[in-house]
Every structure is written in structure tokens, then in C-alpha cells.
Write an enzyme that holds these catalytic residues in place. Sequence first.
Site, PDB file in Angstrom:
ATOM      1  N   GLU A 199       3.901  13.546  -4.788  1.00 23.17           N
ATOM      2  CA  GLU A 199       3.146  13.436  -3.689  1.00 23.17           C
ATOM      3  C   GLU A 199       4.011  14.059  -2.588  1.00 23.17           C
ATOM      4  OE1 GLU A 199       1.620   9.815  -0.684  1.00 23.17           O
ATOM      5  OE2 GLU A 199       3.582   9.786  -1.501  1.00 23.17           O
TER       6      GLU A 199
ATOM      7  N   GLU B 201       0.839  -1.184   0.014  1.00 19.54           N
ATOM      8  CA  GLU B 201      -0.161  -0.002  -0.085  1.00 19.54           C
ATOM      9  C   GLU B 201       0.921   1.341  -0.028  1.00 19.54           C
ATOM     10  OE1 GLU B 201      -1.935   3.291   0.573  1.00 19.54           O
ATOM     11  OE2 GLU B 201      -1.785   2.711   2.644  1.00 19.54           O
TER      12      GLU B 201
END
Length: 479
Positions: free
Chosen positions: A383, A248
Site C-alpha cells: 500500500e 478497518e
Amino acid sequence: MNIQNFINGKFENPISNDWVDNYCPAIGEVYGQIPNSSKADVEHAYQAAKDAFHNWSQTTLEVRSRILIKISELLEVNLLRLAEAESKDNGKPVNLAKAIDIPRAASNFRFFGNAITQFASESHESVGQNAINYTLRQPVGVVGCISPWNLPLYLFTWKIAPAIAAGNCVVAKPSEVTPMTAHLLGEICNEAGLPKGVLNIVHGLGTTTGQAIVEHPEIKAISFTGGTSTGAHIARVAAPMFKKLSLELGGKNPNIIFADCDYDDMLETTVRSSFANQGQICLCGSRIFVEASIFEKFKVDFVKKVKQLKVGHPSESTTDIGALVSKSHLEKVLSYIDIAKDEGGEILCGGNRVTLLGFENGYYLEPTIIEVETDECRVNQEEIFGPVVTIMPFETEADVLQMSNKVKYGLAATLWTNNLKRTMRLSNQLQAGIVWVNTWMLRDLRTPFGGVKASGVGREGGFEALRFFTEAKNVCIKY
């Protein structure tokens, strides 16, 4: 204080006596040390897990369930202690840890304690062939769980609970930046009666301790939450060893706002989805796209609300935005604000480091809104993982869909509209593992969690997690 490894039900110093400083983000000072565990420590933890595996895997579901639920209850009993430890380690407000992090950690153990009793195998009768097939779901063995610093106990337990519920034994590594609640979990597991060796916690750097877990030849599965580059490295190491992988990873999530939304609800939720946990949640909506007809109104209202957020010490009940997790992370986020300025972005709100009286060395930053002209800019493609969001208008559904999908990530998306047909179209076409419509962060633990593209591989949550931590074996009997 010095934190120790938790191996075979005991707290131990690292074999090499190598230690790493642990910082308190709110004051920017060292308040303890953790082991920098070596291959020898990981091997010691693996042997404890291996020795415990046979008995634990043969333990009845009723007993496993009862122990997990007891752990859940003890987490709730220790709510304040754990929340204060989480805040001190991570920099998040104590109130946030009390309301979200620790209750969710308790829910993880309770959910999987119950779910394992309902996790059924399948059988298929082969009509006309006088045969029946049934599928066994057997625990993998010893598994590795590596969790991040942003939601330390929340995500640590999200992996550990289904792993041990399914009958595995675990070698787990929390982030070296936020180790305290993992340490306290060891105490709670002993109190709950979890057998020795079922859960082993080794502390240390990713490059040493994490690497030793990933490359261990007998650790059969790796569940990792963290950065995309680290996930890629883990895949390069683990895939040739034929380990099961659940990764993840990062996100750059779109928050898409149409003019027909419930405006007040959207505005309040968007403040939260932008800046909760200092924006250090992989699910935060960091790219805000607003339909052109309401863009100017939204910009004024959003800036006004964000300016009302209080940056303060995590222990204060009135604090909305606490400290970022580390000095290096603060510097990274600040560097992206400079990049935005260089790219022509307009800082509408924030953008500056905050100095608190009495806590001048703490890692505080104003919540920041940047208006950008194009989705191609770096602050919209990379990000940042901090209290920084971008906003820009869009004209058509096709335009915003194209911009939403034109990043390497695909974790989550938020859609604000009351048009049912649009909801169905966009939910189907958005490249994301999770789509929230007219809400954010509303989670049902039964549902699959994970992303596509560079946001990860595999799914966690519900029976998906129990499937990951088990191997399917088909048995065919002819009669």
C-alpha cells in the site's frame, strides 16, 4: 493555536502538559499544538464516560435521536468553517471538504439518529415447548474510537455516531496529524445538548494516547481505522482482554477494466478513483488492470486526462490535487516511485515533487502513473496511499482475477463491464469486502463496510455498526 482535550463537556490541557506540534501541509509549517495525552488523561476521560453511561444508556431513543440529528444540523450550519479547518489540517482542497467530508459527517449523525429508532430486537416462539425467546440489544458500555488522518471528521463521526446512538459513551482519539475538526466537534456537541461525558476526545500520539485507550481494562470495545500493522498491534493487545474489535485497515484495490465497458464514463471515474483526496483514500483503485485490446488507447487517454489535473494550494477553487498530509508521508510515497523505477516500471506521468510559488515548503506531488510488467512488483503488492497508480494489461478473465486476488489485502474492487454473466462471476469471486460495478465510491449508509484478509476484521455501517456497539442477550421464558 493550541487544541485541548474535550472531557466531560469541558476543554482541558493535558495533565502532563506534554504537547505535540501540528503542521499545515500546504505550507509545511507548524500552526499549533495538541496534547500528547497520557494514561492519566485517558483515565480521566474514561471516568467521565463511565459516570455518564447509566443515564445515557437509559435515555429514550427519541431523545438520543433528536440530539444526533441536532449535531448533524449544526455540522451543516458550520460547513465552511469545518471545511476550511479540514483543509488546513489535511492538505485536501477546501472544495473537496465542502462537497464530501463535512456533508458526509453530517449524514453520519443524521443516519444513525434515525437508524437507532428502527433497530429492532428479535423474538422467537418455541412452538410446542410453551416458551418464547427474545433478544435484547444492550450498549457495550464505554468504547474506544480511533480514527485516521485521511478523512478526519468523516471517519471520526462514522464511529462516534453509531456508538452513542446505541447508548454507549465514548473515549475517542482522532489522528494527531489532523485534530482540528475533532476539536470543533466538541463545541458542536455541547451546543447540541449532548450530555457531558457521553463523548470525550483525547488527542495525542498512537503510541501513547492510542495505546492507553486500547489497553484500558474497562474500555470494552475498540473501533479503529488505519494501517494494517497498527491494526495487528491493536489485535495483539485487545484480543487477550476479550474486547470487541472492529478494524478497518489498508487496501490495495484492483480497478478492472474490460473492453465492453462504457469507455468515457470509465475513464472519467478512473481519474477520480485514482487521485481523489491525493490518492489518500483506502478505497482508491491503485492497481489498474486493462483488457489488452484497449490498453494502448486507455494509456494515452488516461495520461492525457491526468496531466490536466492541477496541483495547487488547497484554498484555490481550481485545485484538483492538494498537499499530502505530512512530510514523512510525502517521503514515503516518493520512495515508492524510486522503488518502481528500480523494478523496471515506466513513469508515464508525474513522479516529481511540486514546488508552489509562495508555498515552497508544502507537501505537493504530481499525480503519478506507472506502467508495470508484472503484478508481483512491490508497488503492486504494498500500500502506497498517495497519488500513485500502476497500470498493466491483461488477456483473460482468469488472469485478471488471479492478479486481483493475489495481494494480502481485500478491501474493495472496481469492475468495468457490461457483460452480466461476467459481472456475476467476478463479483462473487473477487476477494473484497466491497465490489463496485461500473461506478466507484457510490455508498449507501445502510450497507456493510469493511474488508477481508489484511484489510480488516468486522463491518461498520448500517445496522452492522449498531450490532457491533451492542451486546446481544437472549431471554427465554417458559409459560
